[in-house]
Design an enzyme around this catalytic site. Sequence first.
Site, PDB file in Angstrom:
ATOM      1  N   LYS A  77       0.854  -1.202   0.000  1.00  0.00           N
ATOM      2  CA  LYS A  77       0.000   0.000   0.000  1.00  0.00           C
ATOM      3  C   LYS A  77       0.885   1.246   0.000  1.00  0.00           C
ATOM      4  O   LYS A  77       0.660   2.187  -0.754  1.00  0.00           O
ATOM      5  CB  LYS A  77      -0.923   0.008   1.227  1.00  0.00           C
ATOM      6  CG  LYS A  77      -2.086  -0.994   1.102  1.00  0.00           C
ATOM      7  CD  LYS A  77      -2.802  -1.253   2.427  1.00  0.00           C
ATOM      8  CE  LYS A  77      -3.766  -2.424   2.306  1.00  0.00           C
ATOM      9  NZ  LYS A  77      -4.255  -2.955   3.578  1.00  0.00           N
ATOM     10  N   GLN A 122      -4.728  -2.047  10.016  1.00  0.00           N
ATOM     11  CA  GLN A 122      -4.589  -3.322   9.311  1.00  0.00           C
ATOM     12  C   GLN A 122      -5.125  -4.466  10.176  1.00  0.00           C
ATOM     13  O   GLN A 122      -4.778  -4.595  11.346  1.00  0.00           O
ATOM     14  CB  GLN A 122      -3.109  -3.560   8.959  1.00  0.00           C
ATOM     15  CG  GLN A 122      -2.856  -4.811   8.141  1.00  0.00           C
ATOM     16  CD  GLN A 122      -3.445  -4.774   6.735  1.00  0.00           C
ATOM     17  OE1 GLN A 122      -3.519  -3.723   6.107  1.00  0.00           O
ATOM     18  NE2 GLN A 122      -3.880  -5.922   6.242  1.00  0.00           N
ATOM     19  N   ASP A 145     -11.016   2.714   4.689  1.00  0.00           N
ATOM     20  CA  ASP A 145     -11.394   1.316   4.442  1.00  0.00           C
ATOM     21  C   ASP A 145     -12.913   1.168   4.284  1.00  0.00           C
ATOM     22  O   ASP A 145     -13.377   0.149   3.774  1.00  0.00           O
ATOM     23  CB  ASP A 145     -10.981   0.446   5.642  1.00  0.00           C
ATOM     24  CG  ASP A 145      -9.665  -0.291   5.425  1.00  0.00           C
ATOM     25  OD1 ASP A 145      -9.368  -0.653   4.283  1.00  0.00           O
ATOM     26  OD2 ASP A 145      -8.964  -0.513   6.436  1.00  0.00           O
TER      27      ASP A 145
HETATM   28  N1  GUN Z   1      -6.835  -7.078   6.151  1.00  0.00           N
HETATM   29  C1  GUN Z   1      -7.116  -7.746   4.999  1.00  0.00           C
HETATM   30  N2  GUN Z   1      -7.675  -6.909   4.110  1.00  0.00           N
HETATM   31  C2  GUN Z   1      -7.748  -5.702   4.694  1.00  0.00           C
HETATM   32  C3  GUN Z   1      -8.212  -4.424   4.263  1.00  0.00           C
HETATM   33  O1  GUN Z   1      -8.705  -4.218   3.155  1.00  0.00           O
HETATM   34  N3  GUN Z   1      -8.090  -3.417   5.170  1.00  0.00           N
HETATM   35  C4  GUN Z   1      -7.581  -3.614   6.402  1.00  0.00           C
HETATM   36  N4  GUN Z   1      -7.539  -2.576   7.219  1.00  0.00           N
HETATM   37  N5  GUN Z   1      -7.126  -4.777   6.825  1.00  0.00           N
HETATM   38  C5  GUN Z   1      -7.217  -5.807   5.969  1.00  0.00           C
END
Ligand code: GUN
Length: 306
Positions: A77, A122, A145
Amino acid sequence: MKCWQRAAAAGFQIPKISDEAKQEKFPGTNCTVLNGKLVASLMATQCKTLAAGRKQPKLVAILAGEDPASKVYVSSKGKSFADVGFASETIHIPSSEATAEKLLATIDAANADASVSGILLQLPLPNGIDAGPITARIAQKKDVDGFLASNMGLLALGEFSNATVACTPFGVMALLAAYGIPLASKKMVVVGRSNIVGKPMALLGLSADATVVIAHSRTANLKEVCREADILVAAVGKLGIITKDFVKPGAVVIDVGIHRGADGKLAGDVTRDVYDVASAMSPVPGGVGPLTISMLTMNTAIAAWT
Ligand code: GUN
C-alpha cells in the site's frame, strides 16, 4: 454508477479500458481477462493528474503485531501511494506493545492530525484484541477502508453522497464498469458474507440494480445457486472452492480470493479451468488485488479533497 458519486465530486472518472485491451483472452480460450492491473494503472494516472494544486493526501497505516501477510499488504500500500505522489506513514506497534489502549491512543493522534486524510487499521489484530471498538474510534471522514458502522450504514441506505465505500467491493465495481459489464437486472451471486467484502459487495450490486443472492458456508446446494449467476463473485477465502461446474456458461466470474497454492504460486478461490466456461474472469494475481489498493488511494484522495 451510484457508488461513484463522491469519487465524481472529487473529479474521478469511472475508468474505461480500450476496445483493444478488451480483446485480451486467457490463452487458448474465449474468456476475456478482466485485467485489474490495467484498470489500476488508469486510476493511478487520474490520481496524479487530479492532485495538481491540491492538498497532498496522506494515509496513516497502523500495523499491530508481526503477521507476515499484513506486513506485505501494508508495504505494498505504501509503495502504491508513493507511486502516485501521495504521502503514507506506517506506524508499527510490535506484539509486545500492542494493547487496545495503545491502538486507541494512536488512532486518536491520527484523528487529530489535520495533515492525515485517511487511517487504515490493518486487520487482523493480534490475538486477544477485539477489532470492533478499535476500528470504531477512527473518525468517519478518515475511515478510508469504509469499515465503520456509519459508512456501512450509508452504503446500506444507498446514500452515496457521504459514504466511504469498502475498497475491495468498490474495486470489483470499478473493474466491471471499466469493461462495460452491466449489472442492472442481472443475477449476481456473492459467495461469502464477510463485513469486508461479501456484505458491502451485495449492497453495491443492489445499488446497481442487480438481483443479488448472498451465498455462504451454510448455503444449501451451493453449486446450483452459483450456477444461476450471471455475475459470480467468489469471496470465500478457500483456495479453489469454485470450480467449472459452479459456473453457468457465459457467466462473468470475479475472484476475490488470494492464496498461496501448493506450487507456491498465488491463486484464488476460483480454479483456473473456469475460463473454459466463463465469458470473462478476473485472474489472481492481477485482478481484484491491484484495484483494492487503487480504491484505497482514491478513498484517501476523496477524504483529502472533499
Ligand atoms: N486485512 C485484509 N484486508 C484488509 C483491508 O482491506 N483493510 C484492512 N484494514 N485490513 C485488511
